[in-house]
Design a protein around this motif. Structure first.
Motif, PDB file in Angstrom:
ATOM      1  N   UNK A  74      44.304  51.834  40.849  1.00  0.00           N
ATOM      2  CA  UNK A  74      44.150  50.541  41.520  1.00  0.00           C
ATOM      3  C   UNK A  74      42.686  50.101  41.472  1.00  0.00           C
ATOM      4  N   UNK A  75      41.776  51.031  41.762  1.00  0.00           N
ATOM      5  CA  UNK A  75      40.347  50.701  41.763  1.00  0.00           C
ATOM      6  C   UNK A  75      39.848  50.304  40.381  1.00  0.00           C
ATOM      7  N   UNK A  76      40.523  50.791  39.344  1.00  0.00           N
ATOM      8  CA  UNK A  76      40.151  50.420  37.980  1.00  0.00           C
ATOM      9  C   UNK A  76      40.207  48.907  37.809  1.00  0.00           C
ATOM     10  N   UNK A  77      41.217  48.267  38.395  1.00  0.00           N
ATOM     11  CA  UNK A  77      41.323  46.804  38.282  1.00  0.00           C
ATOM     12  C   UNK A  77      40.203  46.120  39.049  1.00  0.00           C
ATOM     13  N   UNK A  78      39.760  46.719  40.138  1.00  0.00           N
ATOM     14  CA  UNK A  78      38.645  46.152  40.900  1.00  0.00           C
ATOM     15  C   UNK A  78      37.345  46.275  40.117  1.00  0.00           C
ATOM     16  N   UNK A  79      37.199  47.382  39.376  1.00  0.00           N
ATOM     17  CA  UNK A  79      36.025  47.552  38.528  1.00  0.00           C
ATOM     18  C   UNK A  79      35.998  46.479  37.438  1.00  0.00           C
ATOM     19  N   UNK A  80      37.161  46.179  36.886  1.00  0.00           N
ATOM     20  CA  UNK A  80      37.239  45.130  35.868  1.00  0.00           C
ATOM     21  C   UNK A  80      36.848  43.783  36.453  1.00  0.00           C
ATOM     22  N   UNK A 224      49.838  48.070  40.201  1.00  0.00           N
ATOM     23  CA  UNK A 224      49.736  47.554  41.567  1.00  0.00           C
ATOM     24  C   UNK A 224      48.473  46.724  41.752  1.00  0.00           C
ATOM     25  N   UNK A 225      47.382  47.169  41.133  1.00  0.00           N
ATOM     26  CA  UNK A 225      46.141  46.409  41.229  1.00  0.00           C
ATOM     27  C   UNK A 225      46.241  45.061  40.540  1.00  0.00           C
ATOM     28  N   UNK A 226      46.899  45.042  39.384  1.00  0.00           N
ATOM     29  CA  UNK A 226      47.090  43.777  38.680  1.00  0.00           C
ATOM     30  C   UNK A 226      47.909  42.791  39.517  1.00  0.00           C
ATOM     31  N   UNK A 227      48.862  43.325  40.253  1.00  0.00           N
ATOM     32  CA  UNK A 227      49.714  42.475  41.107  1.00  0.00           C
ATOM     33  C   UNK A 227      49.104  42.272  42.497  1.00  0.00           C
ATOM     34  N   UNK A 228      47.955  42.895  42.756  1.00  0.00           N
ATOM     35  CA  UNK A 228      47.285  42.798  44.057  1.00  0.00           C
ATOM     36  C   UNK A 228      48.237  43.169  45.195  1.00  0.00           C
ATOM     37  N   UNK A 229      48.902  44.298  45.004  1.00  0.00           N
ATOM     38  CA  UNK A 229      49.911  44.739  45.962  1.00  0.00           C
ATOM     39  C   UNK A 229      49.299  45.021  47.332  1.00  0.00           C
TER      40      UNK A 229
END
Length: 388
Positions: A74-80, A224-229
Motif C-alpha cells: 500500500x505504501x508503495x503507491x504513496x511513494x509513487x 488497495x493503494x491504487x483504489x485508496x481503500x
C-alpha cells in the motif's frame, strides 16, 4: 482542496495505526527467536508453556508479517504519489530506497536478528517496481494465484511428508540448541557468529515459505493503494463484512490446525502439511484483522497506535535491540532463563513503552531516526527532523 487534505490525512492515520498494531504481532513472534534456542528447532522446549505457545501460533505466527507486507505494498503507491508531486524520477528514487532497506536489513540480520524481513522486502520491492503498471484487478488475481499455488504445493508436500517423514534426531537437535544458547550467552562476537551460522537455513525459509506470500500481500496492498481503500473504507463495506463473516472462520480454522500441530507435533511430517494449510488460510485471517481494526480505528483508538506506525522502521529495529540486550550477550544474556509467562510480559512491556515513546518523540520530531535516514537516501536531501 480542503477535502483532499482531509482524505489524505485519514488515509495516513489508518495506515499508520494498522502498521503500529502490526508491530505488536511482529514482536510477539520474533521474541522467541531471542528467548529460547528451541524456536523452530523441530523439537519441543521442555520449559514451554503450551497455552502461551498455542496463543502465539494461533493468532500471531504467519499472520502479522502478511499484514506488514500488505501495508508495504500500500505504501508503495504513496511513494509513487510523493515522487510525482516532487517531480522526481520514480525508478532511481525507489532503487535508492530499496538499497537503503537492504543495507539496514543486512546489518540487522548480522548484528541483531537473523530472521530479518527488511532484506526480503528490499528484493521483492524491486519485483513490485517492475509490475507497477499492472491494474489493480490483475494484481489481485496474481496475488491469489501466488497464494494458491504456493499453499497447494506445500500442502501436497506435507501429505507426502506424512507418509515418508524421517523422525528428527532429538539428541542432535538438542546439541544444536545448546550451542545456540551458549553462543547467545557468550560474547557479542559469538552472537554475530551464531547469526551468520543460521542465515542459510533462514534464507531457505524466506525463499520457499515467506517470499511467495509476502509478494502476494505486496500485490494486494498495491491494489488497495491504487483504489485508496484505506482513504475511503466505507466504500468497501461488503469486503470488510465478507472478511469477518467468511474469511475469519476459515482463517481461524486453519490457524487452529496449524497451532495444534506446531504445539503437539513439532518436527513431524504433519507440520509441513500445517504450513501449507496456513499459507492458504492465514491471509484470510489477516484480512479479518484489517476489517476489525478499521472499524475500531473509526474511534480515537487509532491515535494510540498511529504514532508507533509512523516510526515503524525505527521501532522494528529497536525491538531487536531491546531483545538483544535482554536475552543475549549484548546485555543480560537471559536466553533460556525466563519462563514463557515472563517472556510474554516482556513483549507487552516493550510494546507499551514503544507506544508511549513514539507519541512523545513525534511531538518534537517529524520522522523516526531510521525513517529520516531512509528518506535521505531515497530523496537525496537531508530533511528537517525537528518540529517547530
Amino acid at each position: 482542496m480542503k477535502g483532499v487534505s482531509v482524505t489524505t490525512n485519514s488515509r495516513l492515520v489508518r495506515l499508520d495505526a494498522l502498521r503500529g498494531f502490526a508491530l505488536f504481532g511482529i514482536l510477539a513472534v520474533n521474541v522467541w527467536a531471542f528467548a529460547t534456542g528451541y524456536y523452530v528447532s523441530g523439537i519441543a522446549d521442555p520449559a514451554r508453556d503450551p497455552v502461551i505457545q498455542w496463543i502465539v501460533s494461533m493468532f500471531f505466527e504467519t499472520k502479522f508479517y502478511l499484514l506488514f507486507s500488505f501495508l508495504f505494498g500500500y505504501s508503495f503507491t504513496l511513494q509513487a504519489d510523493s515522487a510525482a508531486r516532487a517531480g522526481a524520477a520514480f525508478w532511481p528514487r525507489m532503487l535508492r530506497r530499496h538499497a537503503g532497506l537492504m543495507a539496514i536489513g543486512s546489518a540487522h540480520a548480522v548484528l541483531l536478528f537473523h530472521g530479518d524481513i527488511l532484506t526480503t522486502y528490499a528484493v521483492l520491492g524491486l519485483v513490485l517496481l517492475t509490475l507497477r503498471g499492472i491494474s489493480p484487478r490483475r494484481a489481485v488475481w496474481l496475488a491469489v494465484s501466488l497464494l494458491v499455488v504456493s499453499g497447494v504445493l506445500w500442502t501436497l508436500l506435507g501429505v507426502l511428508d506424512v507418509f515418508t517423514h524421517t523422525p528428527i534426531d532429538a539428541t542432535e537437535v538438542s546439541a544444536r540448541v545448546a550451542e545456540t544458547v551458549t553462543a547467545y550467552q557468550g560474547t557479542p562476537e559469538t552472537v554475530v557468529a551464531e547469526h551468520l551460522r543460521r542465515l542459510p537455513e533462514t534464507l531457505q525459509l524466506v525463499v520457499f515459505v515467506q517470499a511467495p506470500s509476502a509478494m502476494a500481500m505486496f500485490l494486494l496492498g498495491f491494489a488497495a493503494g491504487k483504489r485508496q481503500v484505506l482513504a475511503e473504507p466505507r466504500r468497501y463495506r461488503a469486503l470488510w463484512s465478507w472478511l469477518l463473516r467468511a474469511g475469519a472462520p476459515i482463517g481461524l480454522t486453519g490457524a487452529a490446525f496449524y497451532a495444534y500441530v506446531v504445539v503437539n507435533h513439532p518436527g513431524s511430517g504433519t507440520e509441513t502439511l500445517a504450513m501449507g494449510v496456513s499459507i492458504l488460510t492465514a491471509p484470510l485471517l489477516t484480512g479479518a484483522y484489517v476489517a476489525a481494526l478499521l472499524r475500531l480505528f473509526d474511534t480515537r483508538v487509532a491515535e494510540v497506535f498511529a504514532p508507533a506506525g509512523r516510526v515503524a522502521l525505527s521501532n522494528y529495529i529497536l525491538q531487536s535491540v531491546v531483545l538483544g540486550v535482554v536475552f543475549t550477550a549484548y546485555g543480560l544474556g537471559l536466553v533460556g532463563r525466563l519462563s514463557y509467562g515472563a517472556i510474554a510480559g516482556v513483549v507487552i512491556g516493550v510494546y507499551a513503552i514503544q507506544l508511549v515513546v513514539s507519541a512523545l518523540w513525534l511531538r518534537s520530531h517529524r520522522y523516526g531516526p531510521l525513517e529520516r535516514l531512509l528518506r535521505t537516501v531515497t530523496t537525496g536531501t537531508w530533511p528537517t527532523a525537528v518540529r517547530r
